[in-house]
Motif scaffolding. Structure first.
Motif, PDB file in Angstrom:
ATOM      1  N   ARG A 172     -49.163  55.443 -19.677  1.00 28.20           N
ATOM      2  CA  ARG A 172     -48.814  54.655 -18.483  1.00 28.20           C
ATOM      3  C   ARG A 172     -50.087  54.070 -17.886  1.00 28.20           C
ATOM      4  N   GLU A 176     -50.750  55.648 -12.406  1.00 27.25           N
ATOM      5  CA  GLU A 176     -49.596  56.542 -12.443  1.00 27.25           C
ATOM      6  C   GLU A 176     -49.952  57.947 -12.901  1.00 27.25           C
ATOM      7  N   VAL A 232     -50.290  48.079 -21.860  1.00 29.00           N
ATOM      8  CA  VAL A 232     -49.986  49.049 -20.808  1.00 29.00           C
ATOM      9  C   VAL A 232     -51.070  48.991 -19.732  1.00 29.00           C
ATOM     10  N   VAL A 238     -44.830  50.604 -20.449  1.00 26.97           N
ATOM     11  CA  VAL A 238     -45.274  51.916 -20.922  1.00 26.97           C
ATOM     12  C   VAL A 238     -45.069  51.962 -22.429  1.00 26.97           C
TER      13      VAL A 238
END
Length: 300
Positions: A172, A176, A232, A238
């Motif tokens: 990710r 995150e 990403v 993702v």
């Protein structure tokens, strides 16, 4: 009077496989006029046309289609005669043609080459990277000796030697990191970046993400894991990558890596080779070395 030679058959097989004089000549490391001359000579020896020559590609005649199958059988048998002699040598020497799928090759192949070189100083290792179906075809046709792939391949003529299991991880955006890992239902709602069709890793990732439900609704494709990870990092979505790829692919992208809850998605990696090969015992030893390289164990 001239006779048909193995050279004729090898060149003809390459031409049938590539469907193009230029590509076949390049694969055989000869000039296109030389290949054309060899094919003309083969047709004269047989007294029949084997090839329909078009402007962009060639097509095989009915006789050509029949001959290419027999040619492959002959060439494979000749190669196995050489393997029969090599099987009596200890340690293994000579050429070893090994195929590796793209989601393994960049991460494991350097260690494999190093360890095999140390164990077999006389080995001439010829690695080739390609997707699974290409490696399986090349193995069956005798253009490879063995291959490292995700199992199972379920081809009756091939022996499958399991090596190790490997988890997939979630990649990710860096922002995150530390957030809860999404479950399968949540993952299906995200923009998922996957390898393009033809890669077995794509199908394995899709199988996990789909679970018992539908496939993810928002998919994007890339040609390599490095491309997916960089996408990403740019905030596009993702992706899933195998554990062995983490160190190389995430070091230059602003991403975070998270493990899935149990049961995590995994793949089984193994080596495959023809059941008829005389090198089965030697390839089993190669498999042990590959397993040790993948798991970080010392050289035996």
């Amino acid at each position: 009077m001239s006779a048909i030679t193995l050279k004729h058959l090898r060149y003809f097989e390459a031409l049938a496989r590539h469907g193009h004089f230029g590509r076949a000549a390049e694969a055989c490391a000869i000039s296109q006029p030389a290949l054309s001359l060899q094919m003309k000579e083969l047709e004269e020896l047989l007294g029949a046309q084997l090839i329909e020559r078009g402007a962009r590609q060639i097509r095989l005649t009915g006789l050509g289609e029949a001959l290419v199958g027999r040619s492959r059988d002959i060439l494979r048998a000749v190669d196995e005669l050489g393997d029969l002699a090599r099987a009596s040598y200890s340690p293994l020497t000579g050429r070893l043609r090994i195929g590796v799928i793209p989601t393994i090759a960049p991460y494991l192949l350097p260690q494999i080459i190093t360890r095999l070189g140390a164990r077999f100083p006389g080995l001439d290792l010829r690695p080739r990277e390609a997707v699974t179906h290409t490696l399986v075809d090349d193995l069956i046709e005798g253009r490879l000796d063995t291959a490292i792939v995700a199992l199972p391949v379920s081809e009756p003529s091939l022996h499958e030697e399991p090596l190790f299991d490997e988890e997939f991880v979630l990649v990710r955006r860096e922002a995150e990191a530390g957030k809860p890992v999404p479950n399968v239902e949540s993952l299906r709602e995200m923009r998922l970046l996957l390898l393009e069709e033809g890669h077995c890793f794509r199908e394995q990732a899709l199988s996990f993400c789909a679970g018992s439900g539908a496939v993810p609704r928002d998919l994007m494709e890339g040609s390599a894991l490095s491309t997916l990870v960089q996408m990403v990092g740019a905030g596009i979505g993702v992706t899933l990558i195998p554990q062995m790829a983490v160190g190389i692919e995430t070091r230059s992208a602003p991403v975070s890596v998270a493990r899935f809850d149990t049961p995590a998605p995994t793949r089984s990696i193994g080596m495959i080779w023809r059941r008829t090969t005389p090198l089965a015992d030697q390839l089993a030893e190669v498999a042990r070395i590959v397993r040790a390289a993948a798991t970080g164990r010392p050289q035996a």
